[in-house]
Design a protein around this motif. Structure first.
Motif, PDB file in Angstrom:
ATOM      1  N   GLU A  33       0.821  -1.217   0.000  1.00  0.00           N
ATOM      2  CA  GLU A  33       0.000   0.000   0.000  1.00  0.00           C
ATOM      3  C   GLU A  33       0.850   1.260   0.000  1.00  0.00           C
ATOM      4  O   GLU A  33       1.861   1.357   0.696  1.00  0.00           O
ATOM      5  CB  GLU A  33      -0.911  -0.002   1.231  1.00  0.00           C
ATOM      6  CG  GLU A  33      -1.830   1.203   1.307  1.00  0.00           C
ATOM      7  CD  GLU A  33      -2.809   1.106   2.470  1.00  0.00           C
ATOM      8  OE1 GLU A  33      -3.839   0.441   2.303  1.00  0.00           O
ATOM      9  OE2 GLU A  33      -2.526   1.674   3.538  1.00  0.00           O
ATOM     10  N   THR A  35       0.139   5.543   0.332  1.00  0.00           N
ATOM     11  CA  THR A  35      -0.779   6.672   0.467  1.00  0.00           C
ATOM     12  C   THR A  35      -0.489   7.667  -0.650  1.00  0.00           C
ATOM     13  O   THR A  35       0.575   7.628  -1.287  1.00  0.00           O
ATOM     14  CB  THR A  35      -0.607   7.364   1.816  1.00  0.00           C
ATOM     15  OG1 THR A  35       0.714   7.956   1.874  1.00  0.00           O
ATOM     16  CG2 THR A  35      -0.776   6.378   2.976  1.00  0.00           C
ATOM     17  N   GLN A  38       2.726   9.387  -0.026  1.00  0.00           N
ATOM     18  CA  GLN A  38       3.899   8.569  -0.353  1.00  0.00           C
ATOM     19  C   GLN A  38       4.116   8.483  -1.855  1.00  0.00           C
ATOM     20  O   GLN A  38       5.268   8.490  -2.323  1.00  0.00           O
ATOM     21  CB  GLN A  38       3.739   7.180   0.256  1.00  0.00           C
ATOM     22  CG  GLN A  38       3.879   7.148   1.771  1.00  0.00           C
ATOM     23  CD  GLN A  38       3.606   5.779   2.345  1.00  0.00           C
ATOM     24  OE1 GLN A  38       2.717   5.049   1.873  1.00  0.00           O
ATOM     25  NE2 GLN A  38       4.351   5.404   3.373  1.00  0.00           N
ATOM     26  N   ASN A 253      -6.900   8.367  -2.246  1.00  0.00           N
ATOM     27  CA  ASN A 253      -6.058   8.549  -1.077  1.00  0.00           C
ATOM     28  C   ASN A 253      -5.067   7.409  -0.896  1.00  0.00           C
ATOM     29  O   ASN A 253      -4.043   7.576  -0.222  1.00  0.00           O
ATOM     30  CB  ASN A 253      -6.917   8.667   0.185  1.00  0.00           C
ATOM     31  CG  ASN A 253      -7.797   9.901   0.173  1.00  0.00           C
ATOM     32  OD1 ASN A 253      -7.354  10.973  -0.227  1.00  0.00           O
ATOM     33  ND2 ASN A 253      -9.044   9.755   0.593  1.00  0.00           N
ATOM     34  N   VAL A 254      -5.391   6.256  -1.491  1.00  0.00           N
ATOM     35  CA  VAL A 254      -4.560   5.066  -1.314  1.00  0.00           C
ATOM     36  C   VAL A 254      -4.516   4.279  -2.625  1.00  0.00           C
ATOM     37  O   VAL A 254      -5.541   4.136  -3.298  1.00  0.00           O
ATOM     38  CB  VAL A 254      -5.118   4.158  -0.189  1.00  0.00           C
ATOM     39  CG1 VAL A 254      -4.390   2.821  -0.163  1.00  0.00           C
ATOM     40  CG2 VAL A 254      -4.996   4.832   1.167  1.00  0.00           C
ATOM     41  N   ARG A 256      -2.854   0.450  -4.047  1.00  0.00           N
ATOM     42  CA  ARG A 256      -2.211  -0.797  -3.656  1.00  0.00           C
ATOM     43  C   ARG A 256      -1.615  -1.444  -4.904  1.00  0.00           C
ATOM     44  O   ARG A 256      -2.290  -1.577  -5.917  1.00  0.00           O
ATOM     45  CB  ARG A 256      -3.203  -1.727  -2.953  1.00  0.00           C
ATOM     46  CG  ARG A 256      -3.596  -1.188  -1.579  1.00  0.00           C
ATOM     47  CD  ARG A 256      -4.600  -2.048  -0.863  1.00  0.00           C
ATOM     48  NE  ARG A 256      -4.885  -1.496   0.463  1.00  0.00           N
ATOM     49  CZ  ARG A 256      -5.879  -1.903   1.254  1.00  0.00           C
ATOM     50  NH1 ARG A 256      -6.680  -2.890   0.851  1.00  0.00           N
ATOM     51  NH2 ARG A 256      -6.061  -1.345   2.432  1.00  0.00           N
TER      52      ARG A 256
END
Length: 378
Positions: A33, A35, A38, A253-254, A256
């Motif tokens: 994952e 963010t 990141q 927001n995320v 993966r």
């Protein structure tokens, strides 16, 4: 065919690998994952210190290409500040984990991954490419992901431990899972697995205890459902500007990272952004490494040839264009594999780059001039 150098390990962040365009720095996202913050750091680092291209790997990692040796420390410090690296280089090097992307904090998959990550430093020294897969979600997402020891669900939804290369696994529970994994690692080491290097290869010369193959694995789900959109990245190569624009302009927001050069954008369900393709795009059946001149071991260009052949590939078939016999982009068989050599391309059908070719010395012009790959005489 020229024999490439087999390093036996994959690049990391603390231990980058030198390529033709500089150091390759690999980031292993925690539990797959990233963010949005990141992602922005990765893109900034790639543009500031690298070529501006990020690569999604077979192991669901992200690579920064083209880092100069003098800038390596600055890259490490930026990644540490963004919590993209473990502070312990040894632990960082062992975090070869691929997991199903539909996990939620506190669920069985998340708990199992947390337990495994905490135990890695206590395991015996293993080959550099040795890795783990956790595919214990509602459906089987990452059945084909590279990994040597796997936690999966059986046909009856039981939790099982599977040695890569086996068709069935060993029944475990959340309480006994780690002990069973340690037992399998010990068996691998004690039976000479360090020499063979990978579990699937080891099972060709060593038989597992019969009780470890008692529970059948479930089938792969070709269209798993999740709250978000799976996006593909052709060749795994993504312009950092496209990625940062995506996370900044969309309600994401995320993300993966998935094997197969894909990512899951949680909560995103609108148009395919610049630089991406749909998860079922036939282009994702085409694999090509960086090739020459980006890789010093490559003996010819790869992605230019692969792009030229894209329209000629029969639907549903796979194509691999490899710069050398290692086959980094797709270390397994494909319907058609082209391997660059000093004398042109060798053609392998239904095999891997290291298998015997059916044609040798094909020029790029000869390959790309045929109406379809099937027209190359075999």
């Amino acid at each position: 065919m020229s024999v490439p150098t087999i390093r036996g390990w994959c690049p990391g962040a603390y231990r980058p690998m030198l390529s033709g365009d500089g150091w390759v720095v690999r980031v292993r996202p925690w539990m797959g994952e990233l963010t949005a913050a990141q992602v922005e750091v990765l893109c900034d680092v790639s543009q500031r210190y690298g070529t501006g291209t990020l690569e999604l790997t077979n192991r669901a990692n992200v690579q920064i290409r083209g880092v100069a040796e003098i800038d390596h420390d600055a890259v490490i410090q930026a990644l540490l500040a963004a919590k993209l690296l473990d502070t312990d280089p040894d632990h960082e090097g062992r975090r070869n984990l691929v997991m199903t992307p539909d996990w939620q904090v506190g669920d069985a998959t998340h708990s199992l991954a947390s337990t495994l990550m905490g135990a890695l430093v206590g395991l015996p020294e293993l080959p550099g490419k040795f890795g783990y897969v956790i595919d214990t979600g509602r459906t089987a997402w990452v059945t084909d992901a590279p990994g040597d020891i796997r936690f999966e669900r059986g046909i009856g939804a039981e939790l099982i431990l599977v040695a890569d290369g086996a068709t069935a696994g060993r029944l475990v529970t959340p309480t006994t899972a780690l002990a069973a994994l340690k037992e399998m690692v010990a068996w691998f080491v004690e039976t000479g697995g360090r020499k063979t290097g990978r579990m699937a290869r080891h099972l060709k010369v060593q038989k597992l205890p019969c009780e470890w193959t008692a529970i059948q694995r479930r089938g792969y789900d070709v269209s798993p459902r999740v709250n978000g959109t799976v996006l593909g990245v052709p060749f795994g190569a993504l312009d950092a500007r496209d990625l940062v624009e995506f996370v900044q302009s969309a309600t994401v927001n995320v993300v993966r990272i998935l094997p197969g050069r894909r990512l899951l954008a949680l909560g995103y369900d609108t148009v395919i952004p610049q630089g991406f393709c749909t998860a079922d795009d036939p282009f994702l059946n085409i694999h090509a490494c960086t090739g020459a001149p980006g890789c010093p071991q490559a003996l010819g260009p790869t992605r230019e040839v692969a792009r030229a052949l894209a329209a000629t590939l029969p639907r549903g078939e796979t194509l691999h264009v490899s710069g050398c016999a290692k086959g980094c982009a797709h270390p397994r068989g494909a319907d058609r594999t082209l391997v660059a050599t000093k004398h042109g391309f060798d053609l392998v059908t239904k095999g891997a780059p290291w298998d015997a070719p059916v044609q040798r010395g094909l020029s790029a012009d000869m390959i790309t001039a045929v109406p379809t790959l099937m027209d190359i005489q075999t």
